[in-house]
Design an enzyme around this catalytic site. Structure first.
Site, PDB file in Angstrom:
ATOM      1  N   TYR A 160      33.220 -42.015  31.750  1.00  0.00           N
ATOM      2  CA  TYR A 160      34.300 -41.033  31.654  1.00  0.00           C
ATOM      3  C   TYR A 160      35.571 -41.641  32.234  1.00  0.00           C
ATOM      4  O   TYR A 160      35.539 -42.322  33.267  1.00  0.00           O
ATOM      5  CB  TYR A 160      33.961 -39.755  32.417  1.00  0.00           C
ATOM      6  CG  TYR A 160      35.100 -38.758  32.419  1.00  0.00           C
ATOM      7  CD1 TYR A 160      35.245 -37.846  31.374  1.00  0.00           C
ATOM      8  CD2 TYR A 160      36.049 -38.753  33.441  1.00  0.00           C
ATOM      9  CE1 TYR A 160      36.300 -36.944  31.354  1.00  0.00           C
ATOM     10  CE2 TYR A 160      37.109 -37.853  33.429  1.00  0.00           C
ATOM     11  CZ  TYR A 160      37.235 -36.949  32.387  1.00  0.00           C
ATOM     12  OH  TYR A 160      38.282 -36.076  32.369  1.00  0.00           O
ATOM     13  N   GLU A 247      42.725 -38.618  28.168  1.00  0.00           N
ATOM     14  CA  GLU A 247      41.306 -38.463  28.463  1.00  0.00           C
ATOM     15  C   GLU A 247      40.482 -39.197  27.413  1.00  0.00           C
ATOM     16  O   GLU A 247      40.714 -39.040  26.210  1.00  0.00           O
ATOM     17  CB  GLU A 247      40.902 -36.991  28.497  1.00  0.00           C
ATOM     18  CG  GLU A 247      39.436 -36.806  28.905  1.00  0.00           C
ATOM     19  CD  GLU A 247      39.027 -35.341  28.963  1.00  0.00           C
ATOM     20  OE1 GLU A 247      38.408 -34.949  29.964  1.00  0.00           O
ATOM     21  OE2 GLU A 247      39.327 -34.605  28.013  1.00  0.00           O
TER      22      GLU A 247
END
Length: 436
Positions: A160, A247
């Site tokens: 992530y 992101e």
């Protein structure tokens, strides 16, 4: 009240995702809590689809899977054939997270599928023009007008990565974890120690030390220098394109240890519209509340809520106070609408049109304190809107300040069935009583 309103105004579920991760991790770190709060209070910014964000990342030197956007079934089939593999990934393009676990209103489960090239036509037919409902889309879901047909990658593991703005350090904050994918929010709740946060000084830019911390946090198994260049490219993109959020979930490693942005979500600061014109031209209005789009076109600040008393107020603080008092009197506000300090008669009419476009609205409360804004201008706008729209619902009006007597005279002489209020308490009570 304000955090709830601000959260509703977020245009991107991914921004909420990054913020929620930061918030969960910071439960034991008060300095980071401010960063999460600052993201949740971010009110307006542009968000792009995955295929658009991927193209921007690729131009910045970030590794992304090969993919082709398709707007029709024919284009989807052509894209799959161009990729030329036995299997491809077909992805719904909506501005909400959780697509893989979502469901179409037509019964198809999942907005992301790995399928045989021979199945693309069938899946594209079911997905294009459909409505996909996810945990982050809201119960109404989002329309799927575009599909991304992407090459299936051999991924060894998923990480992530995100960059957001951090109010505490007054700079960028990189959030990363060696464990990524769709469960990052769950990881933040259950194992926050597995998520690292690296603040970056905007004046100095990202340093080799910052990059090393991120590479170590991602537990990169391949070429660490090459991985560091990918982190640097993502940061440069964040700065140079005036982003509010970048992101990548997942930021994956392939079987050779190379980092690949297997998904891409980017948010941009609306104030940078003038210097990022090519990016802002890609805005997809079909993914937004049509009332908020109309408000933007008329330079009004509107956020739809779920109540039945429409609000038209000048000034954000007064608007929130109005909503609070409506709630205190037993009512529920249907919206936040700030007409600003210099609204014209045309803008007042537009505000009424936007409010009444919500079929839940059973009454409208107008609360104006005239400083820069003149009460007679507001009154004239109310009169014209009421006549043109043939309003059938009660309109409660409280005016105070500049040209208030002229404004009240216009309303009294209009012949319209408007309900006058002496103060905000009186206005809220009358609005609640009008729909009781």
């Amino acid at each position: 009240m304000f955090p709830r309103i601000a959260a509703r105004s977020l245009r991107s579920a991914s921004a909420v995702s990054a913020a929620s991760v930061s918030a969960a991790v910071s439960s034991s770190r008060s300095s980071v809590a401010a960063a999460a709060t600052s993201v949740q209070l971010q009110k307006r910014f542009l968000n792009l689809h995955e295929y658009q964000s991927s193209a921007i990342m690729e131009s910045a030197g970030v590794n992304v899977p090969f993919g082709i956007a398709a707007h029709s079934v024919e284009e989807a089939v052509k894209a799959a054939n161009e990729i030329g593999d036995e299997e491809v990934v077909i992805k719904s393009q909506i501005l909400a997270g959780g697509r893989g676990l979502g469901a179409f209103t037509n019964g198809l489960q999942g907005g992301v599928h790995i399928i045989k090239t021979s199945e693309v036509e069938d899946y594209a037919t079911k997905m294009l023009g459909g409505t996909l409902v996810t945990k982050q889309s809201g119960p109404a879901g989002k329309p799927v007008n575009t599909l991304l047909i992407a090459k299936k990658m051999a991924l060894a593991r998923e990480c992530y990565f995100s960059i957001i703005m951090d109010r505490a350090s007054q700079g960028a904050l990189i959030i990363a974890s060696a464990e990524g994918g769709t469960s990052i929010e769950d990881l933040a709740e259950s194992n926050p120690e597995k998520i690292i946060q690296v603040p970056v000084d905007l004046q100095k830019g990202i340093t080799d030390s910052d990059i090393q911390k991120v590479v170590d946090g991602l537990e990169v198994t391949g070429d660490k220098e090459a991985a560091g260049e990918q982190i640097r490219a993502l940061y440069q993109l964040f700065v140079e394109k005036d982003c509010t959020m970048v992101e990548v979930n997942p930021l994956a490693e392939d079987t050779s240890g190379n980092l690949i942005a297997a998904d891409a979500k980017i948010g941009f600061d609306d104030n940078a519209n003038f210097r990022q014109a090519d990016i802002f031209e890609q805005r997809d209005f079909t993914q937004e509340d049509s009332r908020e789009v109309a408000a933007t076109q008329h330079d009004l600040n509107y956020i739809g809520l779920e109540g039945d008393i429409g609000c038209m107020v000048n000034g954000a603080g007064l608007a929130m106070a109005t909503m609070d008092i409506i709630s205190m009197k037993g009512g529920t506000p249907a919206n936040f609408l700030d007409v600003g300090g210099s609204a014209t008669t045309a803008q007042i009419k537009a505000a009424f049109e936007i409010i009444t476009a919500d079929y839940h609205v059973k009454a409208i409360l107008v609360n104006i304190f005239g400083g820069i804004m003149r009460c007679d201008v507001i009154a004239q706008g109310i009169i014209e809107a009421s006549k043109e729209l043939e309003l059938k619902i009660p309109v409660i009006v409280r005016l105070e300040g500049t040209k208030v007597n002229e404004g009240k005279s216009l309303l009294e002489e209009s012949g319209l069935q408007l309900i006058a209020a002496n103060d905000l308490d009186d206005a809220a009570e009358k609005a609640v009583a009008a729909i009781a």
